[in-house]
Scaffold this active site. Structure first.
Site, PDB file in Angstrom:
ATOM      1  N   SER A  14       0.861  -1.196   0.000  1.00  0.00           N
ATOM      2  CA  SER A  14       0.000   0.000   0.000  1.00  0.00           C
ATOM      3  C   SER A  14       0.892   1.240   0.000  1.00  0.00           C
ATOM      4  CB  SER A  14      -0.917  -0.025   1.223  1.00  0.00           C
ATOM      5  OG  SER A  14      -0.139  -0.083   2.387  1.00  0.00           O
ATOM      6  N   SER A  15       0.280   2.399  -0.029  1.00  0.00           N
ATOM      7  CA  SER A  15       1.019   3.670  -0.023  1.00  0.00           C
ATOM      8  C   SER A  15       1.936   3.853  -1.227  1.00  0.00           C
ATOM      9  CB  SER A  15       1.862   3.837   1.243  1.00  0.00           C
ATOM     10  OG  SER A  15       1.080   3.674   2.384  1.00  0.00           O
ATOM     11  N   GLY A 355      -8.644  20.175  14.813  1.00  0.00           N
ATOM     12  CA  GLY A 355      -8.369  19.048  15.683  1.00  0.00           C
ATOM     13  C   GLY A 355      -9.485  18.831  16.682  1.00  0.00           C
ATOM     14  N   CYS A 382     -10.333  26.267  12.039  1.00  0.00           N
ATOM     15  CA  CYS A 382     -11.294  25.522  12.858  1.00  0.00           C
ATOM     16  C   CYS A 382     -10.842  25.503  14.312  1.00  0.00           C
ATOM     17  CB  CYS A 382     -11.518  24.131  12.268  1.00  0.00           C
ATOM     18  SG  CYS A 382     -13.142  23.483  12.713  1.00  0.00           S
ATOM     19  N   GLN A 386     -10.476  28.577  17.172  1.00  0.00           N
ATOM     20  CA  GLN A 386     -11.058  28.503  18.521  1.00  0.00           C
ATOM     21  C   GLN A 386      -9.989  28.743  19.589  1.00  0.00           C
ATOM     22  OE1 GLN A 386     -13.061  24.680  18.588  1.00  0.00           O
ATOM     23  NE2 GLN A 386     -14.594  25.293  17.066  1.00  0.00           N
ATOM     24  N   HIS A 508     -12.858  24.956   6.694  1.00  0.00           N
ATOM     25  CA  HIS A 508     -11.605  24.350   6.233  1.00  0.00           C
ATOM     26  C   HIS A 508     -11.265  24.775   4.810  1.00  0.00           C
ATOM     27  CE1 HIS A 508     -10.968  21.637   9.658  1.00  0.00           C
ATOM     28  NE2 HIS A 508     -12.291  21.678   9.752  1.00  0.00           N
ATOM     29  N   GLU A 510      -8.553  24.625   3.366  1.00  0.00           N
ATOM     30  CA  GLU A 510      -7.556  23.744   2.724  1.00  0.00           C
ATOM     31  C   GLU A 510      -8.207  22.749   1.762  1.00  0.00           C
ATOM     32  OE1 GLU A 510      -8.485  23.666   5.874  1.00  0.00           O
ATOM     33  OE2 GLU A 510      -8.348  21.674   6.789  1.00  0.00           O
TER      34      GLU A 510
END
Ligand code: GLN
Length: 548
Positions: A14-15, A355, A382, A386, A508, A510
């Protein structure tokens, strides 16, 4: 016209960058004037990755329609500039969930419900639905995992059947494998690839093209060997070698005429791929000389994939300004938050990503204060926004006990509170404020200038919000609310006007930044990082001169 299908499977390990290869092919097909959609089949049993730890899964990518999905969808969107949706990522969990619900409703009319045909039919139905609804010319379907995994079998069986449903000539199977390099033997080994293709054949899939992930270039001999043993055309053995910049992948595949081979195989006639803007982008990234350092302060900094879209969006911002970024990953989980002063002093900009949970929070609060007090460009996303408000409330607004209810349910000054709509929510999966919401920008703010418009839409994934009771206190102390979701009166963006760039947003950005179209807030942030650092250099240079 019904869509053509390209199925991308993976072998050996994988990866290997299967998602990027699939997305890179998507870029090239679009550059040939075709409309393309991509989708990912994930064999795990979770309904979606929303409840998985970043240690397990990396980033959770959010679509406009609020689906929590695999991060490969981020690659799909960045490479093809096409939005994905909840239909673009299916999991074993979703398939079984839906089949079992149908069974309870009696939809199978007395039949014994089985993997074949009921599970496989459900998988195929979703593939066909995406093809139909996006009206694409080509649907690229990536199968997660590696051939040979027990859990991916129903997905492989489903795609094996598809040529029988839509016609062989409309389907293409591509297999991406690893050619390991054995240093002791000084050569690339093709045997694992042969075995993995054999495993595919046992299931009834004969790949027509093979993309080999290699650290060193293949010899013509190795290419011949793979073609012979895997029963593919020599021209259909492609190479995916290491690149410095992931946006080179489409160019690398184009040099090997992968796109031409795919369209020819599928009987499509198109113009050649127009890839000049990708060439220019890669040249700009590689040609950048001036380097700036951005500190990303988080608790998953050691994980390459946990903040994937953030790192990509930062690179888009840097490419836009023609500068290079060094990312300093700063772990916020420290016993003494003040110890972060040392690493933070060495960076030109500070970003705190999203997070959950209280671990590492005080380090982030320290970083947010440090950036505000020292005029270091700051971007809080996000949770990052805060904590910026918690820091500001404690240090400037005279509320030393300020906190988010997420970290202290009985906080005296809960400047961040659970959204009203979240109070009755018990399930964790798929229940946050998710997906795209409109936001009205305040004229005259830096943020409005960066966007160049007054109404925007941005993607969300959170449960907590700015507590409106504290808005006045914040504003009296110099903070500006630069964006709100008017319908529910939620604070979406904050900024500090007398700071080079101190911006926080509840959404978000991004997720919607694209290499060819960087997000305005990342552009703005990197612009401020570069300008502030240059000004600092000039100022210290001048001091040095005047000291002489
Ligand atoms: N934990 C915070 C919330 O739920 C922030 C979420 C996030 O950063 N995505 O509101």
């Amino acid at each position: 016209m019904a869509p053509r299908y390209v199925f991308v499977t993976g072998g050996v390990a994988s990866s290997l960058g299967k998602g990027i290869a699939a997305a890179g092919l998507g870029t090239l097909l679009r550059a040939r004037g075709l409309s393309v959609a991509l989708m990912k089949l994930d064999p795990y049993i979770n309904i979606d990755p929303g409840t998985m730890s970043p240690f397990q899964h990396g980033e959770v990518f959010v679509t406009d329609d609020g689906a929590e999905t695999d991060l490969d969808l981020g690659h799909y969107e960045r490479f093809t500039e096409q939005p994905t949706s909840s239909m673009s990522n299916i999991t074993t969990g979703q398939i079984y969930d839906s089949v079992i619900r149908k069974e309870r409703r009696g939809a199978y009319l007395g039949a014994t419900v089985q993997v074949i045909p009921h599970i496989t039919d459900e998988i195929k139905a979703r593939i066909f639905k995406l093809g139909r609804e996006t009206k694409c010319d080509i649907l690229i379907v990536e199968v997660g995992g590696t051939v040979g995994d027990i859990e991916s079998q129903p997905f492989l069986e489903a795609i094996r059947q598809i040529p029988h449903d839509v016609g062989k000539e409309n389907c293409l199977f591509l297999h991406l494998t690893l050619l390991p390099y054995l240093a002791a033997a000084g050569e690339l080994k093709t045997k694992p690839t042969q075995h993995s293709v054999r495993m595919l054949r046992e299931i009834g899939i004969q790949p027509e093209g093979i993309i080999c992930r290699t650290d060193v270039l293949m010899s013509p001999d190795q290419r011949r060997k793979i073609a012979l043993f895997c029963d593919v055309d020599q021209r259909a053995v492609f190479e995916s070698s290491n690149v410095d910049v992931i946006y080179e992948v489409p160019l690398m595949l184009h040099r090997q005429a992968l796109d031409n081979w795919v369209v020819t195989k599928l009987g499509l006639v198109t113009h050649d791929a127009e890839v000049n803007e990708w060439r220019r982008l890669v040249d700009r990234i590689k040609g950048a000389k001036e380097t700036f350092r951005v500190g990303v302060v988080g608790k998953y900094i050691e994980l390459q994939d946990a903040y994937k879209s953030i790192y990509e969006a930062l690179s888009h911002g840097a490419a836009h300004h023609g500068v290079k970024l060094e990312i300093e990953r700063i772990d916020s989980e420290v016993t003494n938050p003040a110890s972060l002063a040392a690493p933070l002093s060495g960076v030109d900009g500070i970003l705190i990503p999203g997070g959950f949970g209280s671990r590492g929070i005080e380090g982030k609060v320290f970083a947010a204060n440090f950036a505000r007090e020292n005029g270091i460009p700051f971007f809080g996303i996000c949770l990052g926004m805060q904590v910026a408000l918690v820091a500001f409330a404690r240090d400037v607004c005279g509320l030393p006990e300020a906190n988010s209810k997420e970290f202290n349910e009985v906080a005296t000054d809960p400047v961040i509170d659970l959204m009203e709509s979240q109070k009755a929510v018990l399930d964790l999966g798929g229940t946050m404020r998710l997906g795209s919401y409109p936001c009205a920008l305040k004229p005259g703010t830096k943020v409005a200038a960066a966007y160049g418009q007054s109404n925007i839409d941005e993607r969300h994934r959170h449960r907590y919000e700015v507590n409106n009771k504290y808005r006045e206190t914040f504003e009296k102390n110099g903070m500006v609310i630069a964006g709100v979701f008017e319908e529910s009166d939620l604070v979406e963006i904050i900024e500090f006007p007398d700071h080079p760039w101190y911006v926080g947003c509840q959404f978000h950005p991004e997720f919607t930044s694209r290499p060819l179209n960087p997000h305005p807030l990342f552009r703005g942030f990197i612009g401020a990082v570069a300008e502030t650092a240059r000004a600092k250099k000039t100022a210290t240079g001048e001091t040095a001169v005047s000291n002489n």
